[in-house]
Scaffold this motif. Structure first.
Motif, PDB file in Angstrom:
ATOM      1  N   ILE A 172      18.894  51.653  16.240  1.00 21.90           N
ATOM      2  CA  ILE A 172      18.671  51.184  14.877  1.00 21.90           C
ATOM      3  C   ILE A 172      18.740  52.339  13.890  1.00 21.90           C
ATOM      4  O   ILE A 172      19.343  52.234  12.811  1.00 21.90           O
ATOM      5  CB  ILE A 172      17.310  50.473  14.774  1.00 21.90           C
ATOM      6  CG1 ILE A 172      17.310  49.189  15.619  1.00 21.90           C
ATOM      7  CG2 ILE A 172      16.962  50.156  13.319  1.00 21.90           C
ATOM      8  CD1 ILE A 172      15.950  48.537  15.759  1.00 21.90           C
ATOM      9  N   ASN A 173      18.150  53.466  14.267  1.00 21.63           N
ATOM     10  CA  ASN A 173      18.064  54.615  13.359  1.00 21.63           C
ATOM     11  C   ASN A 173      19.402  55.297  13.091  1.00 21.63           C
ATOM     12  O   ASN A 173      19.494  56.131  12.192  1.00 21.63           O
ATOM     13  CB  ASN A 173      17.065  55.637  13.907  1.00 21.63           C
ATOM     14  CG  ASN A 173      15.633  55.200  13.706  1.00 21.63           C
ATOM     15  OD1 ASN A 173      15.317  54.429  12.810  1.00 21.63           O
ATOM     16  ND2 ASN A 173      14.736  55.688  14.562  1.00 21.63           N
ATOM     17  N   GLN A 174      20.440  54.930  13.836  1.00 18.86           N
ATOM     18  CA  GLN A 174      21.774  55.475  13.575  1.00 18.86           C
ATOM     19  C   GLN A 174      22.496  54.731  12.456  1.00 18.86           C
ATOM     20  O   GLN A 174      23.558  55.157  12.015  1.00 18.86           O
ATOM     21  CB  GLN A 174      22.615  55.432  14.858  1.00 18.86           C
ATOM     22  CG  GLN A 174      22.149  56.403  15.912  1.00 18.86           C
ATOM     23  CD  GLN A 174      22.956  56.356  17.205  1.00 18.86           C
ATOM     24  OE1 GLN A 174      22.741  57.158  18.106  1.00 18.86           O
ATOM     25  NE2 GLN A 174      23.878  55.420  17.318  1.00 18.86           N
ATOM     26  N   ALA A 175      21.924  53.633  11.995  1.00 19.12           N
ATOM     27  CA  ALA A 175      22.599  52.804  10.993  1.00 19.12           C
ATOM     28  C   ALA A 175      22.742  53.525   9.656  1.00 19.12           C
ATOM     29  O   ALA A 175      21.946  54.401   9.315  1.00 19.12           O
ATOM     30  CB  ALA A 175      21.821  51.507  10.787  1.00 19.12           C
ATOM     31  N   HIS A 176      23.749  53.125   8.915  1.00 13.96           N
ATOM     32  CA  HIS A 176      23.936  53.653   7.564  1.00 13.96           C
ATOM     33  C   HIS A 176      22.838  53.147   6.627  1.00 13.96           C
ATOM     34  O   HIS A 176      22.356  53.880   5.761  1.00 13.96           O
ATOM     35  CB  HIS A 176      25.299  53.235   7.015  1.00 13.96           C
ATOM     36  CG  HIS A 176      26.457  53.878   7.712  1.00 13.96           C
ATOM     37  ND1 HIS A 176      26.849  55.177   7.475  1.00 13.96           N
ATOM     38  CD2 HIS A 176      27.319  53.387   8.645  1.00 13.96           C
ATOM     39  CE1 HIS A 176      27.902  55.469   8.230  1.00 13.96           C
ATOM     40  NE2 HIS A 176      28.214  54.400   8.948  1.00 13.96           N
ATOM     41  N   HIS A 177      22.476  51.864   6.800  1.00 13.75           N
ATOM     42  CA  HIS A 177      21.473  51.251   5.933  1.00 13.75           C
ATOM     43  C   HIS A 177      20.561  50.375   6.782  1.00 13.75           C
ATOM     44  O   HIS A 177      21.029  49.654   7.668  1.00 13.75           O
ATOM     45  CB  HIS A 177      22.128  50.394   4.848  1.00 13.75           C
ATOM     46  CG  HIS A 177      23.148  51.117   4.030  1.00 13.75           C
ATOM     47  ND1 HIS A 177      22.816  51.925   2.966  1.00 13.75           N
ATOM     48  CD2 HIS A 177      24.502  51.164   4.134  1.00 13.75           C
ATOM     49  CE1 HIS A 177      23.917  52.440   2.444  1.00 13.75           C
ATOM     50  NE2 HIS A 177      24.951  51.995   3.137  1.00 13.75           N
ATOM     51  N   ILE A 178      19.270  50.427   6.490  1.00 14.06           N
ATOM     52  CA  ILE A 178      18.279  49.580   7.158  1.00 14.06           C
ATOM     53  C   ILE A 178      17.429  48.933   6.074  1.00 14.06           C
ATOM     54  O   ILE A 178      17.004  49.600   5.132  1.00 14.06           O
ATOM     55  CB  ILE A 178      17.381  50.395   8.107  1.00 14.06           C
ATOM     56  CG1 ILE A 178      18.226  51.113   9.172  1.00 14.06           C
ATOM     57  CG2 ILE A 178      16.342  49.490   8.767  1.00 14.06           C
ATOM     58  CD1 ILE A 178      17.431  52.086  10.030  1.00 14.06           C
ATOM     59  N   ALA A 179      17.200  47.637   6.197  1.00 12.66           N
ATOM     60  CA  ALA A 179      16.422  46.929   5.183  1.00 12.66           C
ATOM     61  C   ALA A 179      15.406  46.005   5.841  1.00 12.66           C
ATOM     62  O   ALA A 179      15.756  45.189   6.693  1.00 12.66           O
ATOM     63  CB  ALA A 179      17.345  46.122   4.265  1.00 12.66           C
ATOM     64  N   TYR A 180      14.153  46.155   5.436  1.00 19.85           N
ATOM     65  CA  TYR A 180      13.085  45.248   5.852  1.00 19.85           C
ATOM     66  C   TYR A 180      12.953  44.119   4.840  1.00 19.85           C
ATOM     67  O   TYR A 180      13.012  44.350   3.625  1.00 19.85           O
ATOM     68  CB  TYR A 180      11.746  45.984   5.898  1.00 19.85           C
ATOM     69  CG  TYR A 180      11.469  46.755   7.158  1.00 19.85           C
ATOM     70  CD1 TYR A 180      10.955  46.120   8.294  1.00 19.85           C
ATOM     71  CD2 TYR A 180      11.682  48.127   7.206  1.00 19.85           C
ATOM     72  CE1 TYR A 180      10.668  46.837   9.446  1.00 19.85           C
ATOM     73  CE2 TYR A 180      11.392  48.852   8.349  1.00 19.85           C
ATOM     74  CZ  TYR A 180      10.887  48.199   9.471  1.00 19.85           C
ATOM     75  OH  TYR A 180      10.607  48.908  10.603  1.00 19.85           O
ATOM     76  N   LEU A 181      12.744  42.915   5.344  1.00 17.81           N
ATOM     77  CA  LEU A 181      12.385  41.771   4.511  1.00 17.81           C
ATOM     78  C   LEU A 181      11.045  41.263   5.001  1.00 17.81           C
ATOM     79  O   LEU A 181      10.922  40.798   6.145  1.00 17.81           O
ATOM     80  CB  LEU A 181      13.443  40.668   4.620  1.00 17.81           C
ATOM     81  CG  LEU A 181      13.096  39.351   3.913  1.00 17.81           C
ATOM     82  CD1 LEU A 181      12.941  39.561   2.416  1.00 17.81           C
ATOM     83  CD2 LEU A 181      14.147  38.291   4.209  1.00 17.81           C
TER      84      LEU A 181
END
Length: 235
Positions: A172-181
């Protein structure tokens, strides 16, 4: 909150497609994202994304048949994927017809094959947050919290006597963008623990989510953010 994340989704998709011709997104399961998916598939948003260039994965999945009401895939299919009339080639569900261990291994292979030798970096990973501070299927006091591989793993939840399949925190931490809802008063304590308390991943697994070279956004409603000392966050 929902509109803010929907706009963020549209902007991130457009930027990714302009940069490298496609948009890879890992969807979240559970109740929170359903309204987001329905909004994205609605007349307000469905024409704002080049959906033919979007590829959908799942950050985690319950170990149930894809036709089971508890399936994250089935929820996303009904709320987003079917209304958009997408090609099956754009959708990568977890194969839960095999053993949990095999399902995790196969999904890791599917992800690596999709990125075809390039760095495995999703353009966007959508996450929710449980009342117990879990995210994806990274639950408190489970061995997967200490997994250092960027992969997919099976997780057995002793208290529920069920298996889950989940992306590891390093993946997950390799992603360009991470968003919590996250929304609802019941999530306020968990939000406070994860964002403002001292690091304690055994009890607050969502603290593991720290992108290496990307950005992390929180989209909260006022009740979910009510326990925060710092209110400068997307509400």
């Amino acid at each position: 909150m929902l509109t803010g994340l929907a706009n963020y989704f549209v902007e991130t998709a457009a930027s990714s497609i302009a940069d490298h011709g496609q948009f890879s997104v890992a969807l979240s399961g559970g109740n929170s994202p359903k309204k987001l998916y329905e909004l994205l598939a609605s007349p307000l948003y469905k024409d704002k994304v080049e959906w033919s260039k979007v590829h959908f994965f799942f950050g985690d999945e319950r170990y149930v048949p894809q036709t089971d009401p508890q399936s994250n895939y089935l929820m996303a299919k009904k709320a987003l994927l079917e209304p958009l009339d997408l090609s099956f080639k754009q959708i990568f569900p977890v194969d839960t017809s095999v053993s949990p261990e095999e399902a995790a291994k196969k999904y890791t292979i599917d992800i690596n094959h999709y990125f075809a030798g390039f760095d495995v970096r999703f353009d966007l990973v959508l996450l929710g947050l449980g009342d117990n501070s879990h995210t994806a299927s990274l639950f408190p006091h489970t061995s997967v919290l200490h997994d250092k591989t960027a992969s997919v793993k099976e997780v057995f939840l002793e208290d529920q006597q069920v298996f889950r399949i989940t992306m590891t925190a390093p993946l997950i931490n390799q992603a360009h963008h991470i968003a919590y809802l996250v929304y609802g008063e019941t999530k306020a304590i968990a939000v406070h623990h994860v964002i403002e308390d001292k690091i304690d991943i055994e009890n607050y697994p969502a603290q593991l989510i720290k992108p290496q070279n990307g950005d992390l956004q929180w989209f909260l409603d006022k009740t979910a953010a009510s326990g925060l000392d710092n209110k400068l966050i997307n509400i």
